[in-house]
Scaffold this motif. Structure first.
Motif, PDB file in Angstrom:
ATOM      1  N   LEU A  96      13.188  -8.928   0.111  1.00  0.00           N
ATOM      2  CA  LEU A  96      13.219 -10.323   0.550  1.00  0.00           C
ATOM      3  C   LEU A  96      13.419 -10.459   2.054  1.00  0.00           C
ATOM      4  O   LEU A  96      13.448 -11.577   2.569  1.00  0.00           O
ATOM      5  CB  LEU A  96      14.330 -11.080  -0.194  1.00  0.00           C
ATOM      6  N   GLY A  97      13.579  -9.334   2.757  1.00  0.00           N
ATOM      7  CA  GLY A  97      13.615  -9.404   4.212  1.00  0.00           C
ATOM      8  C   GLY A  97      14.901  -8.998   4.890  1.00  0.00           C
ATOM      9  O   GLY A  97      14.969  -8.983   6.122  1.00  0.00           O
ATOM     10  N   ALA A  98      15.964  -8.685   4.126  1.00  0.00           N
ATOM     11  CA  ALA A  98      17.193  -8.207   4.750  1.00  0.00           C
ATOM     12  C   ALA A  98      16.943  -6.839   5.378  1.00  0.00           C
ATOM     13  O   ALA A  98      16.120  -6.062   4.884  1.00  0.00           O
ATOM     14  CB  ALA A  98      18.313  -8.114   3.721  1.00  0.00           C
ATOM     15  N   ILE A  99      17.661  -6.542   6.463  1.00  0.00           N
ATOM     16  CA  ILE A  99      17.446  -5.247   7.122  1.00  0.00           C
ATOM     17  C   ILE A  99      18.373  -4.172   6.574  1.00  0.00           C
ATOM     18  O   ILE A  99      18.119  -2.983   6.759  1.00  0.00           O
ATOM     19  CB  ILE A  99      17.603  -5.345   8.655  1.00  0.00           C
ATOM     20  N   ASP A 100      19.470  -4.581   5.891  1.00  0.00           N
ATOM     21  CA  ASP A 100      20.370  -3.583   5.308  1.00  0.00           C
ATOM     22  C   ASP A 100      21.313  -4.247   4.320  1.00  0.00           C
ATOM     23  O   ASP A 100      21.343  -5.478   4.176  1.00  0.00           O
ATOM     24  CB  ASP A 100      21.168  -2.851   6.381  1.00  0.00           C
ATOM     25  N   PHE A 101      22.076  -3.407   3.632  1.00  0.00           N
ATOM     26  CA  PHE A 101      22.965  -3.840   2.558  1.00  0.00           C
ATOM     27  C   PHE A 101      24.274  -3.078   2.707  1.00  0.00           C
ATOM     28  O   PHE A 101      24.274  -1.850   2.822  1.00  0.00           O
ATOM     29  CB  PHE A 101      22.299  -3.518   1.219  1.00  0.00           C
ATOM     30  N   ILE A 102      25.408  -3.797   2.726  1.00  0.00           N
ATOM     31  CA  ILE A 102      26.718  -3.168   2.821  1.00  0.00           C
ATOM     32  C   ILE A 102      27.540  -3.585   1.614  1.00  0.00           C
ATOM     33  O   ILE A 102      27.571  -4.758   1.236  1.00  0.00           O
ATOM     34  CB  ILE A 102      27.471  -3.589   4.095  1.00  0.00           C
ATOM     35  N   GLN A 103      28.211  -2.608   1.011  1.00  0.00           N
ATOM     36  CA  GLN A 103      29.045  -2.891  -0.147  1.00  0.00           C
ATOM     37  C   GLN A 103      30.409  -3.410   0.285  1.00  0.00           C
ATOM     38  O   GLN A 103      31.020  -2.915   1.238  1.00  0.00           O
ATOM     39  CB  GLN A 103      29.213  -1.622  -0.981  1.00  0.00           C
ATOM     40  N   LYS A 104      30.891  -4.437  -0.422  1.00  0.00           N
ATOM     41  CA  LYS A 104      32.258  -4.905  -0.218  1.00  0.00           C
ATOM     42  C   LYS A 104      33.241  -3.948  -0.904  1.00  0.00           C
ATOM     43  O   LYS A 104      32.914  -3.381  -1.956  1.00  0.00           O
ATOM     44  CB  LYS A 104      32.443  -6.299  -0.814  1.00  0.00           C
ATOM     45  N   PRO A 105      34.465  -3.801  -0.375  1.00  0.00           N
ATOM     46  CA  PRO A 105      34.928  -4.311   0.927  1.00  0.00           C
ATOM     47  C   PRO A 105      34.322  -3.491   2.060  1.00  0.00           C
ATOM     48  O   PRO A 105      34.107  -2.283   1.913  1.00  0.00           O
ATOM     49  CB  PRO A 105      36.443  -4.121   0.854  1.00  0.00           C
ATOM     50  N   CYS A 106      34.031  -4.148   3.161  1.00  0.00           N
ATOM     51  CA  CYS A 106      33.345  -3.511   4.274  1.00  0.00           C
ATOM     52  C   CYS A 106      34.348  -3.134   5.368  1.00  0.00           C
ATOM     53  O   CYS A 106      34.990  -4.012   5.945  1.00  0.00           O
ATOM     54  CB  CYS A 106      32.286  -4.460   4.839  1.00  0.00           C
ATOM     55  N   SER A 107      34.466  -1.856   5.656  1.00  0.00           N
ATOM     56  CA  SER A 107      35.378  -1.403   6.692  1.00  0.00           C
ATOM     57  C   SER A 107      34.742  -1.594   8.069  1.00  0.00           C
ATOM     58  O   SER A 107      33.512  -1.650   8.195  1.00  0.00           O
ATOM     59  CB  SER A 107      35.709   0.073   6.495  1.00  0.00           C
ATOM     60  N   PRO A 108      35.557  -1.693   9.109  1.00  0.00           N
ATOM     61  CA  PRO A 108      35.012  -1.787  10.473  1.00  0.00           C
ATOM     62  C   PRO A 108      34.107  -0.612  10.819  1.00  0.00           C
ATOM     63  O   PRO A 108      33.110  -0.778  11.528  1.00  0.00           O
ATOM     64  CB  PRO A 108      36.269  -1.793  11.351  1.00  0.00           C
ATOM     65  N   GLU A 109      34.416   0.572  10.283  1.00  0.00           N
ATOM     66  CA  GLU A 109      33.612   1.752  10.574  1.00  0.00           C
ATOM     67  C   GLU A 109      32.214   1.640   9.972  1.00  0.00           C
ATOM     68  O   GLU A 109      31.204   1.956  10.616  1.00  0.00           O
ATOM     69  CB  GLU A 109      34.305   3.014  10.027  1.00  0.00           C
ATOM     70  N   LYS A 110      32.138   1.176   8.705  1.00  0.00           N
ATOM     71  CA  LYS A 110      30.829   1.004   8.065  1.00  0.00           C
ATOM     72  C   LYS A 110      30.009  -0.060   8.786  1.00  0.00           C
ATOM     73  O   LYS A 110      28.805   0.103   9.006  1.00  0.00           O
ATOM     74  CB  LYS A 110      31.005   0.605   6.601  1.00  0.00           C
ATOM     75  N   LEU A 111      30.674  -1.138   9.145  1.00  0.00           N
ATOM     76  CA  LEU A 111      29.985  -2.228   9.812  1.00  0.00           C
ATOM     77  C   LEU A 111      29.459  -1.794  11.172  1.00  0.00           C
ATOM     78  O   LEU A 111      28.320  -2.086  11.549  1.00  0.00           O
ATOM     79  CB  LEU A 111      30.922  -3.426   9.958  1.00  0.00           C
TER      80      LEU A 111
END
Length: 334
Positions: A96-111
């Motif tokens: 649908l056009g998103a550039i990426d996917f992050i799983q919750k909870p999202c740490s500052p390092e992952k982000l």
């Protein structure tokens, strides 16, 4: 100038946590949306550059937001942040056009890793990602890829013209680096009102690998059969044989032409039938997990005075790009 960021989540806690997780040294202006409807309103009004989007929300969920953005032509770099870890959810948001996917909870390092990976702190790169289909290839390199393809597709067209005793119309090849979510858009030349049959064939050689995807509109089979003097009844088996004949000629000839110009030999895998009499989106669905970031060369063949439409797309893997650039580098030398 600050980068405008919109965080959309129905949870106030989640919005605050995500905002606090963004890099401290990033000059940004953060706004919030509490649901999908609010999100679309704010995108339309404030035109943020980056959106962090939850999936499960009242009023309008994240899927609805992505679909509405695509329908309304709202260009915002979107990273989905969700607790839904199903592989299908990940795949769907990318489509649908998103550039990426992050799983919750999202740490500052992952982000921070996601932000760094996509280079979205760089304004020029953000603008290029938001307003173009695929990554734009350097003009000089694109010119070389197009010329190499011109020569190869000319040879393939000649074989097809001799087989069918017709004049084959050759297009200008379309060259781009595409993400998997953009593949359907790249196949826009295929008649969306007609069902399609498709063949996929892998190739590898000299540090370069990929797949050749050939799509033939179902309306083409009757005329191809007539041109090949086939007088029997057309059924799925006969149409599959005709599809194989066309794919063997076009894929084989164009890979041979490219291999000679690049001074490498391609080994071709066994052709795989993607499907018969189906929509393009259905045909490419099964292979999307393999088609990630890719150099795509699209060729749309036509036959003069005949209702025959055939699309050939060469999809080179991301790992092949370095080798291809090395191979064509000498052609750029003065």
């Amino acid at each position: 100038m600050s980068t405008s960021v919109l965080i959309c989540d129905d949870s106030k806690l989640a919005r605050r946590q995500l905002a606090r997780s963004l890099p401290d040294d990033w000059d940004i202006k953060v706004e919030f949306a509490c649901d999908g409807v609010d999100c679309i309103k704010q995108i339309t009004k404030a035109q943020p550059e980056i959106l962090f989007l939850d999936l499960n929300m009242p009023e309008m969920d994240g899927y609805g937001v992505l679909a509405a953005m695509k329908e309304q032509g709202l260009d915002v770099l979107t990273v989905v942040v969700s607790g839904d870890i199903q592989p299908s959810a990940h795949q769907r948001v990318l489509e649908l056009g998103a550039i990426d996917f992050i799983q919750k909870p999202c740490s500052p390092e992952k982000l921070a890793a996601i932000i760094e990976h996509h280079g979205i702190r760089d304004r020029a790169l953000r603008e290029r990602m938001s307003h173009s289909l695929g990554e734009q290839v350097d003009p000089d390199v694109r010119d070389i890829y197009q010329e190499l393809t011109n020569v190869a597709m000319g040879q393939a067209g000649d074989l097809l013209a001799r087989l069918l005793n017709v004049f084959v119309k050759l297009p200008i090849p379309n060259v781009n680096v595409l993400e998997v979510s953009e593949l359907n858009m790249a196949l826009s030349s295929v008649d969306s009102n007609d069902t399609t049959s498709g063949i996929c064939q892998g190739f590898i050689g000299g540090g370069v690998s990929g797949e050749a995807l050939l799509l033939l509109n179902d309306s083409s089979f009757k005329e191809i059969a007539s041109l090949m003097n086939y007088e029997g009844e057309l059924n799925d088996k006969v149409e599959l044989e005709l599809l194989m004949d066309v794919s063997n000629i076009l894929i084989g000839a164009i890979l041979t032409g490219l291999s000679k110009q690049l001074d490498m030999t391609f080994s071709q895998g066994h052709p795989i039938v993607l499907g018969q009499h189906r929509d393009v989106s259905e045909l490419v669905q099964s292979n999307k997990s393999r088609w990630q970031r890719t150099l795509a060369i699209e060729i749309s063949y036509g036959i003069e005075n005949h209702d025959i439409s055939c699309d050939l797309m060469l999809l080179f893997t991301e790992d092949s790009l370095k080798t291809l650039k090395y191979k064509v580098a000498h052609l750029l030398e003065d």
